[in-house]
Design an enzyme around this catalytic site. Structure first.
Site, mmCIF file in Angstrom:
data_model
loop_
_atom_site.group_PDB
_atom_site.id
_atom_site.type_symbol
_atom_site.label_atom_id
_atom_site.label_comp_id
_atom_site.label_asym_id
_atom_site.label_seq_id
_atom_site.Cartn_x
_atom_site.Cartn_y
_atom_site.Cartn_z
ATOM 1 C CE1 TYR A 16 -2.986 2.687 1.205
ATOM 2 C CE2 TYR A 16 -2.090 3.199 2.607
ATOM 3 C CZ TYR A 16 -2.883 3.285 1.907
ATOM 4 O OH TYR A 16 -3.439 4.820 2.022
ATOM 5 C CB SER A 98 -4.887 11.760 5.484
ATOM 6 O OG SER A 98 -5.391 11.314 4.561
ATOM 7 C CE1 TYR A 121 -7.360 12.278 -1.227
ATOM 8 C CE2 TYR A 121 -7.587 11.146 0.377
ATOM 9 C CZ TYR A 121 -7.240 11.345 -0.635
ATOM 10 O OH TYR A 121 -6.179 10.672 -0.873
ATOM 11 C CE LYS A 242 -0.402 15.560 -1.783
ATOM 12 N NZ LYS A 242 -1.646 14.094 -2.014
ATOM 13 C CG HIS A 266 -1.840 11.105 -5.361
ATOM 14 N ND1 HIS A 266 -3.402 11.734 -4.660
ATOM 15 C CD2 HIS A 266 -2.285 10.400 -3.933
ATOM 16 C CE1 HIS A 266 -3.520 11.396 -3.286
ATOM 17 N NE2 HIS A 266 -2.924 9.844 -3.191
ATOM 18 N NE ARG A 269 -0.848 6.498 -2.501
ATOM 19 C CZ ARG A 269 -0.095 4.894 -2.847
ATOM 20 N NH1 ARG A 269 0.783 4.440 -2.570
ATOM 21 N NH2 ARG A 269 -1.241 4.022 -1.696
HETATM 22 C C1 LIG Z 1 0.281 5.279 1.177
HETATM 23 C C2 LIG Z 1 -0.289 6.682 0.945
HETATM 24 C C3 LIG Z 1 -1.321 7.346 0.893
HETATM 25 C C4 LIG Z 1 -1.163 8.754 0.075
HETATM 26 N N1 LIG Z 1 -2.912 8.988 1.038
HETATM 27 C C5 LIG Z 1 -2.908 10.195 0.789
HETATM 28 C C6 LIG Z 1 -3.864 10.887 1.196
HETATM 29 O O1 LIG Z 1 -4.825 10.325 2.332
HETATM 30 N N2 LIG Z 1 -4.264 12.123 0.521
HETATM 31 C C7 LIG Z 1 -3.586 13.129 -0.381
HETATM 32 O O2 LIG Z 1 -3.464 13.856 -0.706
HETATM 33 N N3 LIG Z 1 -2.336 12.409 -0.786
HETATM 34 C C8 LIG Z 1 -2.416 10.885 -0.297
HETATM 35 N N4 LIG Z 1 -0.910 10.356 -0.598
HETATM 36 C C9 LIG Z 1 -0.366 10.963 -1.299
HETATM 37 C C10 LIG Z 1 1.257 11.735 -0.523
HETATM 38 O O3 LIG Z 1 -0.089 12.796 0.222
HETATM 39 C C11 LIG Z 1 1.898 12.547 -1.417
HETATM 40 O O4 LIG Z 1 1.490 12.931 -2.887
HETATM 41 C C12 LIG Z 1 2.796 11.472 -1.982
HETATM 42 O O5 LIG Z 1 3.208 10.464 -1.064
HETATM 43 C C13 LIG Z 1 4.256 12.182 -2.555
HETATM 44 O O6 LIG Z 1 5.351 11.344 -2.950
HETATM 45 P P1 LIG Z 1 6.196 10.836 -2.336
HETATM 46 O O7 LIG Z 1 5.528 9.318 -1.059
HETATM 47 O O8 LIG Z 1 7.265 9.573 -3.321
HETATM 48 O O9 LIG Z 1 6.882 11.400 -1.566
HETATM 49 C C14 LIG Z 1 -0.838 9.223 -0.442
HETATM 50 C C15 LIG Z 1 0.642 8.281 -0.991
HETATM 51 C C16 LIG Z 1 0.783 7.241 -0.536
HETATM 52 C C17 LIG Z 1 2.601 7.190 -1.318
#
Ligand SMILES: Cc1cc2nc3c(=O)[nH]c(=O)nc-3n(C[C@H](O)[C@H](O)[C@H](O)COP(=O)(O)O)c2cc1C
Length: 369
Positions: A16, A98, A121, A242, A266, A269
């Protein structure tokens, strides 16, 4: 720290954290494009003393790096969100909580009153959104970050393969993975199963769902400019968007009066063909970099990356995984260690480049500029 984390965290939680969408090409592109940014050093100057501080929205932080919002934080490591937020407060860097975090937002506001921002969100239901915003405001958060890059929940191969169901339930396959990670298992038993505690009053914990389906059903399928306008009128504090990658989208939200934008894909992802965050940052017109506070995340792993992004016009960077690896790989002290590594790398990079102040790093250091 990533290597240690892989030894301590069960496979499904690690997948995850580390996974991207599709073939994970976007994930790789984030790194590759950052690596391709070449900076040209300027010597013949005294670099004994370096100022790494970074001002965002009228507040001075110690470094130009903050902690990105990561949903289900306590699933990667029990109490991760406590450790991340309290360390961010102590070390004076921003921490974004988050919406789908697993610690009450009021607790985080108490642990990190000066540095915590809240990521939203946007719920489909306006009444729920208003109620949540009131709680966030009452708790004392001063910066609201609206994430717009999940118009639909992503179906990521690794997560589908693991059959991760919410609320979290141990299937025989997951049980086997947990058995091999006793420290994670004991701590999780002690601190409780991770759950979206901040949405508790709006959703039925009895409904099980895949994460992707939950995101799609509860939150807006595409956050519109109209909804951002509505939130702008309801939220008196600083407002950040964002997840934007296109210059026209940034222009549109700036016109609505938002205070800043985090350029982000993101972490690769959501859309495998999306441009890397750093290439999107390069494409932001100069006038927008002057008119609003541009920040970026996705792929940031070193102090050099942060300086690269600063040279391209990002006032600050964020990272999710770097800090999560810290807490999952090392435990309570892991986030402090990760921040210290970033501090040391930023300082040495600036010294090597001949720039004594992080905040004056600009495009003139880009090779060939
Ligand atoms: C496991 C995971 C969960 C995430 N959950 C959220 C979230 O709840 N809300 C959000 O805006 N971004 C979420 N993101 C994106 C992160 O805020 C961010 O954009 C990203 O992790 C940055 O890249 P890096 O982890 O490679 O540094 C998530 C990313 C990961 C890896």
């Amino acid at each position: 720290m990533a290597v240690q984390a892989r030894k301590r965290v069960p496979r499904f939680a690690l997948d995850y954290l580390e996974g991207g969408i599709g073939e994970e090409l976007g994930l790789q592109r984030n790194r590759k494009d950052l690596d391709d940014i070449i900076l040209c050093p300027r010597y013949l100057r005294d670099v004994t003393s370096i100022d790494t501080s970074c001002e965002l929205f009228g507040r001075k932080y110690d470094l130009g790096i903050g902690i990105s919002p990561v949903g289900l934080g306590n699933m990667m490591w029990p109490r991760a969100e406590h450790i991340l937020s309290s360390t961010a407060q102590r070390m004076n860097i921003p921490y974004i909580l988050s919406t789908v975090s697993t610690t009450p937002l009021e607790d985080i506001a108490r642990l990190a009153p000066d540095v915590s921002w809240f990521q939203l969100y946007v719920p489909k239901d306006v009444a729920i959104m208003q109620d949540l915003l009131q709680r966030v405001n009452r708790a004392g958060f001063k910066v609201l970050v609206i994430t717009v890059d999940i118009p639909v929940g992503a179906k990521r191969e690794r997560e589908l393969k693991n059959g991760l169901i919410l609320p979290f339930r141990l299937t025989p396959g997951l049980l086997l993975q947990v058995a091999g990670r006793p420290r994670w298992a004991i701590k999780t038993l002690r601190h409780g199963t991770p759950w979206f505690v901040n949405l508790d009053s709006y959703i039925d914990a009895g409904d099980t769902n895949h994460l992707s389906e939950f995101l799609t059903s509860f939150f807006m399928c595409g956050v519109t400019l109209e909804r951002i306008k509505m939130i702008r009128s309801l939220w008196q504090g600083t407002l950040v968007i964002k997840g934007l990658l296109h210059a026209e989208d940034i222009e549109a939200v700036v016109k609505l009066g938002v205070d800043g934008v985090i350029v982000s894909n993101h972490a690769g992802r959501q859309l495998d063909a999306a441009p890397s965050s750093v290439s999107a940052l390069q494409a932001v017109p100069d006038h927008l970099k002057r008119e609003t506070t541009i920040m970026m995340d996705s792929g940031i792993r070193t102090g050099l990356d942060i300086v690269r992004a600063r040279a391209l016009g990002a006032k600050a960077c964020f990272s999710g995984r770097s800090f999560m690896y810290g807490v999952a790989g090392v435990g309570d002290d892991g986030v402090r260690q990760a921040i210290e590594i970033f501090r040391d790398e930023i300082t040495r990079t600036l010294q090597q480049l001949g720039c004594v102040q992080f905040s004056v790093m600009d495009h003139t250091w880009i090779d060939g500029a």
